[in-house]
Design a protein around this motif. Sequence first.
Motif, PDB file in Angstrom:
ATOM      1  N   LEU A 167       5.648  -2.930 -16.423  1.00 46.19           N
ATOM      2  CA  LEU A 167       5.875  -3.403 -15.074  1.00 46.19           C
ATOM      3  C   LEU A 167       4.780  -2.900 -14.143  1.00 46.19           C
ATOM      4  CD1 LEU A 167       9.708  -2.668 -14.978  1.00 46.19           C
ATOM      5  CD2 LEU A 167       8.603  -4.879 -15.397  1.00 46.19           C
ATOM      6  N   GLY A 168       4.805  -3.367 -12.901  1.00 51.01           N
ATOM      7  CA  GLY A 168       3.876  -2.882 -11.892  1.00 51.01           C
ATOM      8  C   GLY A 168       4.584  -1.933 -10.931  1.00 51.01           C
ATOM      9  N   VAL A 169       3.971  -1.687  -9.794  1.00 54.85           N
ATOM     10  CA  VAL A 169       4.603  -0.829  -8.793  1.00 54.85           C
ATOM     11  C   VAL A 169       5.842  -1.528  -8.231  1.00 54.85           C
ATOM     12  CG1 VAL A 169       2.476   0.336  -8.149  1.00 54.85           C
ATOM     13  CG2 VAL A 169       3.102  -1.793  -7.001  1.00 54.85           C
ATOM     14  N   ARG A 170       6.749  -0.748  -7.683  1.00 55.93           N
ATOM     15  CA  ARG A 170       7.977  -1.322  -7.149  1.00 55.93           C
ATOM     16  C   ARG A 170       7.698  -2.057  -5.837  1.00 55.93           C
ATOM     17  NH1 ARG A 170      11.890   3.812  -7.236  1.00 55.93           N
ATOM     18  NH2 ARG A 170       9.998   4.730  -6.367  1.00 55.93           N
ATOM     19  N   ILE A 171       8.369  -3.186  -5.659  1.00 57.23           N
ATOM     20  CA  ILE A 171       8.231  -3.972  -4.438  1.00 57.23           C
ATOM     21  C   ILE A 171       9.605  -4.118  -3.794  1.00 57.23           C
ATOM     22  CG2 ILE A 171       6.183  -5.250  -5.181  1.00 57.23           C
ATOM     23  CD1 ILE A 171       7.991  -7.540  -6.033  1.00 57.23           C
ATOM     24  N   PRO A 172       9.663  -4.192  -2.479  1.00 64.79           N
ATOM     25  CA  PRO A 172      10.968  -4.315  -1.813  1.00 64.79           C
ATOM     26  C   PRO A 172      11.561  -5.705  -1.982  1.00 64.79           C
ATOM     27  CG  PRO A 172       9.192  -4.413  -0.201  1.00 64.79           C
ATOM     28  CD  PRO A 172       8.550  -4.096  -1.514  1.00 64.79           C
ATOM     29  N   THR A 173      12.864  -5.767  -2.091  1.00 69.53           N
ATOM     30  CA  THR A 173      13.597  -7.025  -2.155  1.00 69.53           C
ATOM     31  C   THR A 173      14.921  -6.842  -1.418  1.00 69.53           C
ATOM     32  OG1 THR A 173      12.609  -7.638  -4.275  1.00 69.53           O
ATOM     33  CG2 THR A 173      14.647  -8.749  -3.664  1.00 69.53           C
ATOM     34  N   ILE A 174      15.289  -7.829  -0.620  1.00 71.81           N
ATOM     35  CA  ILE A 174      16.501  -7.757   0.193  1.00 71.81           C
ATOM     36  C   ILE A 174      17.336  -8.999  -0.056  1.00 71.81           C
ATOM     37  CG2 ILE A 174      17.414  -7.569   2.545  1.00 71.81           C
ATOM     38  CD1 ILE A 174      14.593  -6.508   3.347  1.00 71.81           C
ATOM     39  N   ALA A 175      18.619  -8.801  -0.329  1.00 74.82           N
ATOM     40  CA  ALA A 175      19.556  -9.909  -0.482  1.00 74.82           C
ATOM     41  C   ALA A 175      20.495  -9.917   0.718  1.00 74.82           C
ATOM     42  CB  ALA A 175      20.352  -9.783  -1.776  1.00 74.82           C
ATOM     43  N   VAL A 176      20.503 -11.014   1.461  1.00 68.88           N
ATOM     44  CA  VAL A 176      21.354 -11.162   2.642  1.00 68.88           C
ATOM     45  C   VAL A 176      22.448 -12.166   2.316  1.00 68.88           C
ATOM     46  CG1 VAL A 176      21.441 -11.834   5.073  1.00 68.88           C
ATOM     47  CG2 VAL A 176      19.415 -10.675   4.170  1.00 68.88           C
ATOM     48  N   SER A 177      23.708 -11.716   2.352  1.00 64.20           N
ATOM     49  CA  SER A 177      24.823 -12.583   1.999  1.00 64.20           C
ATOM     50  C   SER A 177      26.110 -12.034   2.587  1.00 64.20           C
ATOM     51  CB  SER A 177      24.958 -12.690   0.473  1.00 64.20           C
ATOM     52  OG  SER A 177      26.175 -13.314   0.110  1.00 64.20           O
ATOM     53  N   ALA A 178      27.036 -12.926   2.886  1.00 62.76           N
ATOM     54  CA  ALA A 178      28.355 -12.509   3.366  1.00 62.76           C
ATOM     55  C   ALA A 178      29.148 -11.809   2.280  1.00 62.76           C
ATOM     56  CB  ALA A 178      29.127 -13.729   3.864  1.00 62.76           C
ATOM     57  N   TRP A 179      28.682 -11.866   1.035  1.00 65.25           N
ATOM     58  CA  TRP A 179      29.420 -11.316  -0.090  1.00 65.25           C
ATOM     59  C   TRP A 179      28.840 -10.012  -0.608  1.00 65.25           C
ATOM     60  CZ3 TRP A 179      33.894 -13.809  -0.916  1.00 65.25           C
ATOM     61  CH2 TRP A 179      34.009 -15.106  -0.380  1.00 65.25           C
ATOM     62  N   GLU A 191      20.024  -0.555  -9.814  1.00 64.93           N
ATOM     63  CA  GLU A 191      19.693  -1.130 -11.111  1.00 64.93           C
ATOM     64  C   GLU A 191      18.311  -1.776 -11.055  1.00 64.93           C
ATOM     65  OE1 GLU A 191      23.907  -0.515 -10.848  1.00 64.93           O
ATOM     66  OE2 GLU A 191      22.548  -1.687  -9.593  1.00 64.93           O
ATOM     67  N   GLU A 192      17.625  -1.747 -12.179  1.00 64.73           N
ATOM     68  CA  GLU A 192      16.255  -2.252 -12.216  1.00 64.73           C
ATOM     69  C   GLU A 192      16.235  -3.774 -12.281  1.00 64.73           C
ATOM     70  OE1 GLU A 192      12.767  -0.324 -14.462  1.00 64.73           O
ATOM     71  OE2 GLU A 192      13.391  -1.978 -15.774  1.00 64.73           O
ATOM     72  N   HIS A 193      15.574  -4.372 -11.318  1.00 60.89           N
ATOM     73  CA  HIS A 193      15.314  -5.811 -11.329  1.00 60.89           C
ATOM     74  C   HIS A 193      13.805  -6.022 -11.352  1.00 60.89           C
ATOM     75  CE1 HIS A 193      19.448  -5.690  -9.742  1.00 60.89           C
ATOM     76  NE2 HIS A 193      19.565  -6.920 -10.178  1.00 60.89           N
ATOM     77  N   TRP A 194      13.398  -7.160 -11.875  1.00 61.08           N
ATOM     78  CA  TRP A 194      11.987  -7.491 -11.959  1.00 61.08           C
ATOM     79  C   TRP A 194      11.694  -8.698 -11.079  1.00 61.08           C
ATOM     80  CZ3 TRP A 194      11.977  -7.764 -18.037  1.00 61.08           C
ATOM     81  CH2 TRP A 194      12.299  -6.490 -18.543  1.00 61.08           C
ATOM     82  N   ALA A 195      10.415  -8.975 -10.874  1.00 60.14           N
ATOM     83  CA  ALA A 195      10.045 -10.183 -10.133  1.00 60.14           C
ATOM     84  C   ALA A 195      10.617 -11.419 -10.821  1.00 60.14           C
ATOM     85  CB  ALA A 195       8.529 -10.292 -10.008  1.00 60.14           C
ATOM     86  N   THR A 196      10.679 -11.384 -12.142  1.00 60.89           N
ATOM     87  CA  THR A 196      11.225 -12.524 -12.882  1.00 60.89           C
ATOM     88  C   THR A 196      12.746 -12.606 -12.787  1.00 60.89           C
ATOM     89  OG1 THR A 196      11.032 -11.140 -14.864  1.00 60.89           O
ATOM     90  CG2 THR A 196       9.340 -12.818 -14.514  1.00 60.89           C
ATOM     91  N   SER A 197      13.383 -11.641 -12.111  1.00 62.96           N
ATOM     92  CA  SER A 197      14.821 -11.745 -11.862  1.00 62.96           C
ATOM     93  C   SER A 197      15.130 -12.954 -10.977  1.00 62.96           C
ATOM     94  CB  SER A 197      15.343 -10.469 -11.196  1.00 62.96           C
ATOM     95  OG  SER A 197      15.308  -9.373 -12.093  1.00 62.96           O
ATOM     96  N   VAL A 198      14.175 -13.336 -10.132  1.00 63.31           N
ATOM     97  CA  VAL A 198      14.366 -14.542  -9.315  1.00 63.31           C
ATOM     98  C   VAL A 198      14.505 -15.764 -10.219  1.00 63.31           C
ATOM     99  CG1 VAL A 198      13.368 -16.012  -7.531  1.00 63.31           C
ATOM    100  CG2 VAL A 198      13.090 -13.533  -7.388  1.00 63.31           C
ATOM    101  N   GLY A 206       0.792  -1.218   0.000  1.00 59.82           N
ATOM    102  CA  GLY A 206       0.000   0.000   0.000  1.00 59.82           C
ATOM    103  C   GLY A 206       0.829   1.275   0.000  1.00 59.82           C
ATOM    104  N   THR A 207       2.160   1.154  -0.051  1.00 58.85           N
ATOM    105  CA  THR A 207       3.023   2.340  -0.064  1.00 58.85           C
ATOM    106  C   THR A 207       2.943   3.030  -1.416  1.00 58.85           C
ATOM    107  OG1 THR A 207       4.532   1.264   1.484  1.00 58.85           O
ATOM    108  CG2 THR A 207       5.374   3.180   0.289  1.00 58.85           C
ATOM    109  N   TYR A 208       2.748   4.331  -1.399  1.00 58.95           N
ATOM    110  CA  TYR A 208       2.622   5.095  -2.647  1.00 58.95           C
ATOM    111  C   TYR A 208       3.933   5.059  -3.418  1.00 58.95           C
ATOM    112  CZ  TYR A 208       2.164   9.076  -5.796  1.00 58.95           C
ATOM    113  OH  TYR A 208       2.140   9.876  -6.902  1.00 58.95           O
ATOM    114  N   ASP A 209       3.852   4.837  -4.714  1.00 57.84           N
ATOM    115  CA  ASP A 209       5.021   4.816  -5.582  1.00 57.84           C
ATOM    116  C   ASP A 209       4.904   5.970  -6.568  1.00 57.84           C
ATOM    117  OD1 ASP A 209       7.190   4.277  -7.135  1.00 57.84           O
ATOM    118  OD2 ASP A 209       6.687   2.196  -7.571  1.00 57.84           O
ATOM    119  N   HIS A 210       5.835   6.917  -6.478  1.00 59.01           N
ATOM    120  CA  HIS A 210       5.755   8.111  -7.326  1.00 59.01           C
ATOM    121  C   HIS A 210       6.385   7.904  -8.707  1.00 59.01           C
ATOM    122  CE1 HIS A 210       9.821   8.275  -5.726  1.00 59.01           C
ATOM    123  NE2 HIS A 210      10.134   9.113  -6.693  1.00 59.01           N
ATOM    124  N   VAL A 211       6.976   6.722  -8.945  1.00 58.82           N
ATOM    125  CA  VAL A 211       7.636   6.448 -10.218  1.00 58.82           C
ATOM    126  C   VAL A 211       6.690   5.651 -11.117  1.00 58.82           C
ATOM    127  CG1 VAL A 211       9.592   5.341 -11.357  1.00 58.82           C
ATOM    128  CG2 VAL A 211       9.901   6.462  -9.132  1.00 58.82           C
TER     129      VAL A 211
END
Length: 282
Positions: A141-153, A162-169, A112-117
């Motif tokens: 595309l749709g509205v932006r969604i948060p994604t977090i990568a947790v890694s020692a690297w 950089e732009e990533h999509w849901a299909t980036s997974v 529900g967070t407003y996306d101005h882009v």
Amino acid sequence: RYSLTGLIHAPRLRPRFATNFFSTDQFFEDAEHGELPRYSFIEPQIIGWDHNDMHPPFWSAAPGLVWDPPSSVLGGEELLARIYDAVRSASSLHGSNHLNTTLLVTFDEHGGTYDHVPPGTAPAPTAGAPAGQFGFRFDRLGVRIPTIAVSAWVPPRTVVNEEHWATSVIATLREKWRLGPPLTARDAAARTFTDVFTLDSPRTPEDWPEPVARPVPPLHESLVPLDAPLGSHARAVFAGALALGTELEVPAPPVDLSTATGAQALDAVHGLLDDLFPRLKG
């Protein structure tokens, strides 16, 4: 404790229910002993009471038992904190550990967070497919969604612009394990997450952030009157579950949803789901 993803895709995933669907407790045990599989998909508890999927519950003022009574989104934070701690503390000398495990956290909505882009364009998954409702061709595309990568690297305090999509997974999984050609034109064009792992030497777990989840308020039993008849939404959900059991030829205890209490309907559906997901009983 059951998988909504599994139920949605039951016709395709049914043969895997007994072999590939495990409880979150099994994930924590495997992480501790360095026995995580090469890929794990962790699904929060999305359906039922005390769910921890960070999704606001369905609620209705209509009389009768509802399927999804009020609950706190803090349950999702608590689950995510436990998973993060399990990955960070994984120190097995063999198999999986914090050095070779990446925790990727992504969401299906923007909360529900407003996306101005304004959403950008993207190739349609299938070229030449007929337009959908209102002439929409799935070419943006749709509205932006948060994604977090947790890694020692990954360097500390990294923000990926950089732009990533849901299909980036999907694109990342295909690249990592050489799974074959793209599923659609959308994942064929998606950027992978490979370029976020830029450190030459890994960060030690002591250098990772230490989030503290806030306490999850208990769900008061008065909000779940199991001796009450079913509300309209609960009847629809239970009827759908029982119909799926019939389609998959999995018997369920007989129950008349027009007169059943919440406890009676739950007993029937739990019996069905226990048969479908033998490793998720509990």
